[in-house]
Design a protein around this motif. Structure first.
Motif, mmCIF file in Angstrom:
data_model
loop_
_atom_site.group_PDB
_atom_site.id
_atom_site.type_symbol
_atom_site.label_atom_id
_atom_site.label_comp_id
_atom_site.label_asym_id
_atom_site.label_seq_id
_atom_site.Cartn_x
_atom_site.Cartn_y
_atom_site.Cartn_z
ATOM 1 N N LEU A 127 0.820 -1.212 0.000
ATOM 2 C CA LEU A 127 0.000 0.000 0.000
ATOM 3 C C LEU A 127 0.855 1.265 0.000
ATOM 4 O O LEU A 127 0.428 2.309 -0.519
ATOM 5 C CB LEU A 127 -0.966 -0.018 1.181
ATOM 6 N N SER A 128 2.052 1.194 0.521
ATOM 7 C CA SER A 128 2.971 2.328 0.394
ATOM 8 C C SER A 128 3.341 2.536 -1.070
ATOM 9 O O SER A 128 3.427 3.680 -1.547
ATOM 10 C CB SER A 128 4.227 2.095 1.233
ATOM 11 N N ALA A 129 3.572 1.437 -1.784
ATOM 12 C CA ALA A 129 3.855 1.529 -3.216
ATOM 13 C C ALA A 129 2.661 2.098 -3.970
ATOM 14 O O ALA A 129 2.823 2.908 -4.898
ATOM 15 C CB ALA A 129 4.231 0.150 -3.764
ATOM 16 N N GLU A 195 -7.045 0.697 7.753
ATOM 17 C CA GLU A 195 -6.484 1.893 8.389
ATOM 18 C C GLU A 195 -5.724 2.744 7.373
ATOM 19 O O GLU A 195 -5.909 3.966 7.305
ATOM 20 C CB GLU A 195 -5.550 1.472 9.521
ATOM 21 N N LEU A 196 -4.878 2.114 6.566
ATOM 22 C CA LEU A 196 -4.092 2.849 5.577
ATOM 23 C C LEU A 196 -4.983 3.417 4.475
ATOM 24 O O LEU A 196 -4.753 4.535 3.995
ATOM 25 C CB LEU A 196 -3.026 1.931 4.977
ATOM 26 N N ALA A 197 -6.000 2.652 4.073
ATOM 27 C CA ALA A 197 -6.921 3.160 3.047
ATOM 28 C C ALA A 197 -7.645 4.404 3.536
ATOM 29 O O ALA A 197 -7.916 5.335 2.756
ATOM 30 C CB ALA A 197 -7.923 2.079 2.660
ATOM 31 N N GLY A 198 -7.963 4.434 4.824
ATOM 32 C CA GLY A 198 -8.679 5.578 5.384
ATOM 33 C C GLY A 198 -7.849 6.827 5.521
ATOM 34 O O GLY A 198 -8.383 7.914 5.798
ATOM 35 N N GLN A 199 -6.541 6.708 5.321
ATOM 36 C CA GLN A 199 -5.659 7.862 5.462
ATOM 37 C C GLN A 199 -5.495 8.652 4.163
ATOM 38 O O GLN A 199 -4.759 9.649 4.131
ATOM 39 C CB GLN A 199 -4.281 7.401 5.960
ATOM 40 N N SER A 201 -7.590 9.463 -0.034
ATOM 41 C CA SER A 201 -8.873 9.443 -0.736
ATOM 42 C C SER A 201 -8.731 9.199 -2.237
ATOM 43 O O SER A 201 -9.716 9.233 -2.962
ATOM 44 C CB SER A 201 -9.604 10.778 -0.518
ATOM 45 N N ARG A 202 -7.513 8.932 -2.719
ATOM 46 C CA ARG A 202 -7.322 8.740 -4.161
ATOM 47 C C ARG A 202 -7.759 7.359 -4.624
ATOM 48 O O ARG A 202 -8.347 7.205 -5.690
ATOM 49 C CB ARG A 202 -5.854 8.973 -4.531
ATOM 50 N N TRP A 203 -7.472 6.318 -3.846
ATOM 51 C CA TRP A 203 -7.839 4.949 -4.208
ATOM 52 C C TRP A 203 -8.739 4.363 -3.128
ATOM 53 O O TRP A 203 -8.709 4.796 -1.975
ATOM 54 C CB TRP A 203 -6.589 4.078 -4.416
ATOM 55 N N ASP A 204 -9.550 3.406 -3.528
ATOM 56 C CA ASP A 204 -10.406 2.755 -2.540
ATOM 57 C C ASP A 204 -9.998 1.294 -2.373
ATOM 58 O O ASP A 204 -9.299 0.723 -3.212
ATOM 59 C CB ASP A 204 -11.897 2.885 -2.886
ATOM 60 N N LEU A 205 -10.421 0.715 -1.261
ATOM 61 C CA LEU A 205 -10.048 -0.644 -0.895
ATOM 62 C C LEU A 205 -11.277 -1.537 -0.825
ATOM 63 O O LEU A 205 -12.322 -1.133 -0.301
ATOM 64 C CB LEU A 205 -9.342 -0.651 0.471
ATOM 65 N N ILE A 206 -11.137 -2.747 -1.355
ATOM 66 C CA ILE A 206 -12.150 -3.791 -1.211
ATOM 67 C C ILE A 206 -11.423 -5.051 -0.761
ATOM 68 O O ILE A 206 -10.335 -5.362 -1.261
ATOM 69 C CB ILE A 206 -12.884 -4.058 -2.535
ATOM 70 N N THR A 207 -11.995 -5.773 0.189
ATOM 71 C CA THR A 207 -11.387 -7.029 0.618
ATOM 72 C C THR A 207 -12.320 -8.198 0.311
ATOM 73 O O THR A 207 -13.543 -8.075 0.408
ATOM 74 C CB THR A 207 -11.050 -7.020 2.117
ATOM 75 N N VAL A 208 -11.725 -9.316 -0.074
ATOM 76 C CA VAL A 208 -12.450 -10.558 -0.331
ATOM 77 C C VAL A 208 -12.024 -11.558 0.730
ATOM 78 O O VAL A 208 -10.832 -11.787 0.939
ATOM 79 C CB VAL A 208 -12.143 -11.107 -1.737
ATOM 80 N N LYS A 270 -17.976 -2.108 -2.502
ATOM 81 C CA LYS A 270 -17.519 -1.372 -1.327
ATOM 82 C C LYS A 270 -17.365 -2.329 -0.142
ATOM 83 O O LYS A 270 -18.209 -3.193 0.075
ATOM 84 C CB LYS A 270 -18.525 -0.272 -0.976
ATOM 85 N N GLY A 271 -16.303 -2.181 0.602
ATOM 86 C CA GLY A 271 -16.157 -2.904 1.859
ATOM 87 C C GLY A 271 -15.639 -4.319 1.702
ATOM 88 O O GLY A 271 -14.816 -4.624 0.839
#
Length: 369
Positions: A127-129, A195-199, A201-208, A270-271
């Motif tokens: 996510l840093s990348a 936590e990192l996604a919430g810091q 607003s350019r990209w969003d996160l989805i988890t499976v 989402k989510g």
């Protein structure tokens, strides 16, 4: 048609513009069918692994349709800061799958350094990348039902007597560094990703969040837990004449691959999304397998807990895993997954076992009975 291609592309996938997608951990069990699906949809794939020069290992990926022009390998390691920077350049999407998967071979005290720390480092480094790559607009991360619960009894049954279904709102609160450390690592790493996604607003996160993944894959994946369970326990007949009352929450790897790709291209996604087809147990699995392969002997009865507790380590089943899996498997509410992402349903369990066993036989991992 290859066994990994049986789930057809959906209209949302075929109509989506061709994009560049980073898939981390390309030698993994789920990654192969996901890369196959992305290539089938016309995307360009940047695939990371520890040794892109291992042409023998990667040969089956290289042979996928479209790979000659649209698949490129990059060297990266979960624990190395900056190692994903080159691979993520120019990517529109990132599918982060790389993570250590070890369920029954973790000695006391090894959970944190062997599983938890690499999972967390991987999230931080990937996510840093992503934060340094302005082209990325969405990250899809592979989590697990282990981040939702450890056992079917993690929370009490409904007072009205209805079936207890875990949902995307549940988080695992029972796993520790010493009790199912894999589940602890999955929980902490997914929370870290959110936590990192919430810091920003350019990209969003989805988890499976898949349950136990089975079915045919692309590479041999000899060291995977899924292949090992069939090769070392199920197919040799160690569940005969009696199988332990070990619950299994199952999903087909091809459905899991489809959900990752659909989560990537569905604008309203989402989510968290649960990938789960059926809750069963080893006893029932042996009968499903025997229905397809008549020379396979199904279990006749359930083995007592004390016997499986004694023999479990010899079968590669850790005693903490035995405590967690003994009895009915947890069940999950997947209505939101199917409705939001448009998957029409789950592949039948019989297809999963048949195609996996035939795939393993073709790769000479097992011999047909």
């Amino acid at each position: 048609m290859a066994a990994t291609s049986v789930v057809p592309l959906l209209p949302l996938e075929t109509k989506h513009p061709s994009s560049t997608v980073l898939v981390t951990g390309c030698t993994g069990y789920i990654a192969g069918p996901t890369i196959e699906r992305l290539l089938r949809a016309g995307h360009t794939v940047h695939a990371t692994c520890r040794d892109p020069g291992n042409t023998e290992l990667l040969a089956r990926l290289v042979a996928l349709p479209g790979a000659d022009k649209r698949l490129k390998f990059y060297k990266a390691d979960l624990t190395h800061v900056g190692s994903f920077d080159e691979a993520v350049k120019g990517c529109d999407y990132v599918i982060h799958m790389a993570a250590p998967v070890t369920l029954g071979k973790v000695k006391p005290g090894e959970g944190k350094p062997k599983l938890i720390d690499p999972m967390l480092a991987g999230v931080d480094n990937v996510l840093s990348a992503v934060n340094r790559a302005p082209s990325v607009k969405r990250v899809v991360m592979t989590s697990s039902i282990s981040a939702i619960c450890t056992t079917a009894s993690d929370k009490p049954k409904p007072a009205d007597g209805s079936v207890l279904l875990y949902t995307e709102h549940d988080w695992n609160t029972t796993a520790t560094e010493d009790f199912i450390p894999y589940a602890r690592g999955k929980t902490l790493s997914e929370k870290r990703a959110w936590e990192l996604a919430g810091q920003q607003s350019r990209w969003d996160l989805i988890t499976v969040c898949p349950s136990i993944v089975m079915g045919p894959t692309v590479l041999a994946c000899d060291s995977s837990e899924s292949v090992g369970a069939v090769r070392d326990i199920l197919w040799p007949g160690l569940m005969w004449p009696a199988a332990g009352d070990i619950g299994l929450a199952l999903v087909d790897v091809r459905d899991v691959a489809a959900l990752h790709c659909l989560a990537m291209v569905t604008p309203a996604a989402k989510g968290r999304y649960i990938a789960h087809a059926k809750s069963t147990n080893f006893f029932n699995v042996t009968h499903v397998v025997a229905s397809v392969f008549p020379k396979f002997w199904p279990a006749r009865s359930l083995a007592p807990y004390w016997l499986v507790w004694l023999l479990g380590p010899l079968l590669g089943i850790g005693r903490d895993m035995l405590r967690a899996l003994w009895g009915p498997a947890p069940d999950f509410d997947t209505r939101r997954t199917l409705s939001d992402l448009g998957l029409p349903g789950w592949l039948p369990e019989v297809d999963t076992w048949r195609d996996m066993i035939l795939d393993m036989e073709a790769k000479k991992q097992i011999k047909m009975k």
